[in-house]
Design a protein around this motif. Structure first.
Motif, mmCIF file in Angstrom:
data_model
loop_
_atom_site.group_PDB
_atom_site.id
_atom_site.type_symbol
_atom_site.label_atom_id
_atom_site.label_comp_id
_atom_site.label_asym_id
_atom_site.label_seq_id
_atom_site.Cartn_x
_atom_site.Cartn_y
_atom_site.Cartn_z
ATOM 1 N N ALA A 1 46.912 -9.166 54.031
ATOM 2 C CA ALA A 1 45.816 -8.716 54.904
ATOM 3 C C ALA A 1 46.378 -8.095 56.184
ATOM 4 N N SER A 2 47.438 -8.723 56.733
ATOM 5 C CA SER A 2 47.975 -8.195 57.995
ATOM 6 C C SER A 2 48.847 -6.966 57.777
ATOM 7 N N SER A 3 49.184 -6.672 56.524
ATOM 8 C CA SER A 3 50.028 -5.490 56.278
ATOM 9 C C SER A 3 49.300 -4.198 56.668
ATOM 10 N N TYR A 4 47.960 -4.255 56.770
ATOM 11 C CA TYR A 4 47.202 -3.065 57.195
ATOM 12 C C TYR A 4 47.584 -2.631 58.599
ATOM 13 N N ILE A 5 48.004 -3.623 59.431
ATOM 14 C CA ILE A 5 48.427 -3.313 60.803
ATOM 15 C C ILE A 5 49.578 -2.303 60.743
ATOM 16 N N PHE A 6 50.514 -2.552 59.831
ATOM 17 C CA PHE A 6 51.705 -1.700 59.745
ATOM 18 C C PHE A 6 51.423 -0.432 58.947
ATOM 19 N N ILE A 7 50.578 -0.558 57.917
ATOM 20 C CA ILE A 7 50.249 0.627 57.104
ATOM 21 C C ILE A 7 49.558 1.668 57.988
ATOM 22 N N LYS A 8 48.703 1.165 58.916
ATOM 23 C CA LYS A 8 47.981 2.074 59.816
ATOM 24 C C LYS A 8 48.935 2.904 60.676
ATOM 25 N N ASN A 9 50.117 2.324 60.955
ATOM 26 C CA ASN A 9 51.083 3.032 61.799
ATOM 27 C C ASN A 9 51.938 4.037 61.036
ATOM 28 N N LEU A 10 51.776 4.084 59.703
ATOM 29 C CA LEU A 10 52.574 5.030 58.915
ATOM 30 C C LEU A 10 51.946 6.420 58.996
ATOM 31 N N PRO A 11 52.776 7.465 58.944
ATOM 32 C CA PRO A 11 52.187 8.820 59.006
ATOM 33 C C PRO A 11 51.318 9.100 57.782
ATOM 34 N N PRO A 12 50.164 9.765 57.959
ATOM 35 C CA PRO A 12 49.242 9.981 56.831
ATOM 36 C C PRO A 12 49.841 10.817 55.699
ATOM 37 N N GLU A 13 50.847 11.647 56.033
ATOM 38 C CA GLU A 13 51.416 12.511 54.987
ATOM 39 C C GLU A 13 52.356 11.751 54.050
ATOM 40 N N LEU A 14 52.682 10.498 54.399
ATOM 41 C CA LEU A 14 53.565 9.698 53.529
ATOM 42 C C LEU A 14 52.782 9.279 52.283
ATOM 43 N N SER A 15 53.221 9.732 51.098
ATOM 44 C CA SER A 15 52.457 9.444 49.878
ATOM 45 C C SER A 15 52.601 7.976 49.474
ATOM 46 N N ALA A 16 51.689 7.537 48.589
ATOM 47 C CA ALA A 16 51.699 6.141 48.127
ATOM 48 C C ALA A 16 53.006 5.813 47.409
ATOM 49 N N PHE A 17 53.534 6.780 46.659
ATOM 50 C CA PHE A 17 54.782 6.527 45.931
ATOM 51 C C PHE A 17 55.970 6.457 46.887
ATOM 52 N N VAL B 1 39.058 -11.747 60.489
ATOM 53 C CA VAL B 1 39.552 -12.570 61.598
ATOM 54 C C VAL B 1 40.624 -11.807 62.377
ATOM 55 N N LEU B 2 41.527 -11.161 61.647
ATOM 56 C CA LEU B 2 42.589 -10.386 62.314
ATOM 57 C C LEU B 2 41.997 -9.235 63.119
ATOM 58 N N ALA B 3 40.959 -8.624 62.554
ATOM 59 C CA ALA B 3 40.315 -7.498 63.247
ATOM 60 C C ALA B 3 39.682 -7.962 64.556
ATOM 61 N N VAL B 4 39.156 -9.206 64.547
ATOM 62 C CA VAL B 4 38.545 -9.748 65.764
ATOM 63 C C VAL B 4 39.635 -10.135 66.771
ATOM 64 N N LEU B 5 40.724 -10.776 66.243
ATOM 65 C CA LEU B 5 41.802 -11.229 67.127
ATOM 66 C C LEU B 5 42.578 -10.064 67.730
ATOM 67 N N ILE B 6 42.818 -9.031 66.902
ATOM 68 C CA ILE B 6 43.595 -7.880 67.377
ATOM 69 C C ILE B 6 42.710 -6.644 67.280
ATOM 70 N N PRO B 7 41.884 -6.368 68.303
ATOM 71 C CA PRO B 7 40.963 -5.222 68.233
ATOM 72 C C PRO B 7 41.728 -3.913 68.038
ATOM 73 N N GLY B 8 41.155 -3.043 67.225
ATOM 74 C CA GLY B 8 41.778 -1.738 67.012
ATOM 75 C C GLY B 8 42.813 -1.725 65.913
ATOM 76 N N THR B 9 43.136 -2.932 65.395
ATOM 77 C CA THR B 9 44.168 -3.028 64.374
ATOM 78 C C THR B 9 43.805 -2.265 63.116
ATOM 79 N N PHE B 10 42.561 -2.364 62.723
ATOM 80 C CA PHE B 10 42.152 -1.773 61.453
ATOM 81 C C PHE B 10 41.398 -0.453 61.630
ATOM 82 N N GLY B 11 41.622 0.167 62.765
ATOM 83 C CA GLY B 11 41.006 1.473 62.969
ATOM 84 C C GLY B 11 39.664 1.352 63.647
#
Lengths: 305, 242
Positions: free
Chosen positions: A18-34, A252-262
């Protein structure tokens, strides 16, 4: 390992994912899933190879074959998931992705493992909670994207059951290391098919490398090794039920860390009601208050948590 | 005192120290980018390591974590405060180790019963408070930098990560597949009451100081809190020396 211990491990894996979204959000959008999968699984493999170097001599052809099978299932799952997310709204995709809570018990019937009454009631409650929290609307026409997501979901259920069976007979640590290694290779092949220049096309920065390292460490190396260990002692249903609490952890993470999930992540009463239902369903599926009234099932014939 | 210096006398414990330090550095450095207070602290999942390292390797784990933290500080947060970080991280591993063996005499650390899980949670909380007192209040008294926010962050980093990452790792390391044998303290008959009093006093003082911090006091501005800090340090010395 006791039931409580395996549940604690499963919950920590859910927290990592669940918290990995914090880091995924920081990746550049052009980086493909593969590209993402190659880099995280590749780095995770290197970490695991260094940490468990002494154990590598215990690998044999059976473990390698099973690790490769698990990696293949995960990669095909990712392809379907990618196609599905691109074709349908995120809320519908998220809901369909969580349907393995239904598919896992159905598949378990093939192995003559039937869910208990508590499991069934818990699954129903969780399902309604997931429907509420994902915001999916009933009566939507069946689209190709839905079928892709359903295939991804089916593959994830197959993966959970395969892991359950393989870890009972083989070393969970070696399976985890092998699976990570093969995932890196397969995803690199897919990446090079999609974009032949692969690593040469990535814009490297400190933020990208730090986020890739964190994802490799927590959502890959840590989470998958822990999953292998916990699945050796827990049933596939336990894994699915505890993983279904991911929306609550995310909330819960979104509430604790505002802005984390966009900026689109909003906290509504309906989402809260969904989260409460998921939690109640998980508790219901994890206890046995209804089962006490049942006749005692034959050994190995029930998939209670 | 002999127990605390024991890791420097054996090759095996020196190796354990090295492994703990390496794991600590490997986990601490990448998170230097997730800064919470510039130059002082960041999100630190690495704080899951001290409690587990302390419980499994005893003083060797504590020295390893302290050294690991000091080396990791060289990657961007090295300052006079790093000395406090060294002591704080040593304590984050050593105090849980002492508390576990005080509460569960003769039993190797594990989470196989609900009581043991509760004990793990409590000793993690005690370790977190003690570390926060050493680092945040130490910065206040010795370097004149007071931040209640820093106290909270150190407390949360040192409590939540051992709970959500450290506990599962401890479970896996002590399960039937791995059976990592934990370092057991030597059986000693001398001064058991004094050791217990010192431990209880250090935990009580850490708890008291935490309450006072949220009451709005600071150690450099409150005589009562300063006195509690002095008793805390004396009792910690007792925990280490006795």
């Amino acid at each position: 390992m006791t039931k409580t211990e395996s549940n604690i491990i499963l919950f920590s894996i859910t927290l990592c994912w669940a918290s990995s979204y914090i880091f995924i959000k920081n990746l550049p959008p052009e980086l493909s899933a593969f590209a993402y999968l190659t880099m995280t699984a590749g780095l995770a493999s290197i970490i695991l190879l260094i940490v468990f170097f002494k154990r590598l001599r215990d690998f044999n052809s059976k473990i390698l074959l099973r690790s490769a099978a698990m990696a293949a299932i995960l990669c095909v799952n990712l392809i379907f998931e990618k196609m599905g997310i691109a074709a349908i709204p995120a809320s519908t995709a998220s809901f369909i992705a969580s349907l393995n809570i239904v598919i896992v018990p159905l598949l378990l019937l093939f192995f003559r493992k039937r869910p208990s009454r508590n499991n069934l009631l818990g699954i129903l409650i969780i399902l309604s909670g997931l429907a509420l929290s994902s915001g999916v609307k009933p009566g939507q026409p069946l689209e190709a994207g839905m079928l892709y997501m359903l295939s991804a979901c089916f593959l994830m259920a197959v993966y959970i059951i395969c892991t359950d069976r393989f870890t009972k007979d083989h070393d969970p640590l070696l399976l985890g290391v092998g699976q990570m290694f093969f995932t890196a290779i397969l995803s690199f092949i897919l990446w090079s098919l999609q974009e032949p220049k692969t690593f040469l096309l990535v814009n490297y920065s400190n933020t990208l490398l730090a986020n890739i390292f964190m994802l490799a460490f927590f959502s890959k190396a840590y989470a998958y090794i822990m999953l292998m260990y916990s699945q050796k002692y827990a049933s596939p249903l336990s894994v699915t039920v505890i993983a279904s609490t991911e929306p609550i952890v995310t909330m819960v993470l979104a509430v604790l860390i505002p802005g984390t999930f966009g900026v689109n992540e909003s906290f509504t009463i309906i989402k809260l009601a969904g989260a409460v239902l998921i939690a109640a369903g998980a508790v219901c599926a994890g206890t046995d208050f209804l089962n006490k009234k049942e006749e005692k099932p034959l050994a190995g014939n029930s998939a209670s948590l | 005192m002999r127990e605390i210096l024991h890791p420097f006398r054996q090759k095996e414990t020196l190796l354990q120290m090295g492994v703990c330090a390496l794991v600590f550095i490997g986990m601490a450095v990448p998170f230097k980018v997730m800064v919470l207070i510039e130059g002082l602290t960041e999100v630190r999942p690495v704080n899951a390591v001290p409690v587990v390292a302390g419980l499994l390797f005893g003083p060797a784990g504590a020295w390893g974590c302290a050294a690991g933290n000091l080396i990791a500080d060289l990657f961007g947060t090295f300052s006079k405060g790093s000395v406090l970080g060294f002591i704080g991280n040593f304590l984050a591993a050593y105090l849980p180790y002492k508390l576990w063996h005080f509460l569960k005499k003769g039993e190797a650390p594990n989470a196989k019963s609900h009581v043991n899980i509760v004990i793990y949670v409590l000793i993690s909380a005690a370790g977190a408070m003690a570390t926060a007192v050493i680092i945040a209040c130490g910065l206040d008294v010795f370097l004149g930098v007071w931040s209640r926010q820093l106290f909270t962050i150190v407390c949360l980093n040192d409590f939540l990560f051992p709970l959500f990452l450290g506990l599962p790792v401890l479970i896996v390391l002590t399960c039937d597949d791995n059976k990592v044998s934990a370092f057991m303290p030597p059986a000693r008959a001398d001064a058991p009451v004094l050791r217990g009093v010192a431990l209880a006093l250090s935990v009580t003082m850490a708890l008291g100081i935490t309450v006072m911090v949220y009451w709005g006091l600071s150690m450099s501005g409150s005589l009562l809190m300063f006195a509690c800090g002095a008793v805390f340090l004396l009792s910690l010395a007792g925990v280490i020396l006795l």
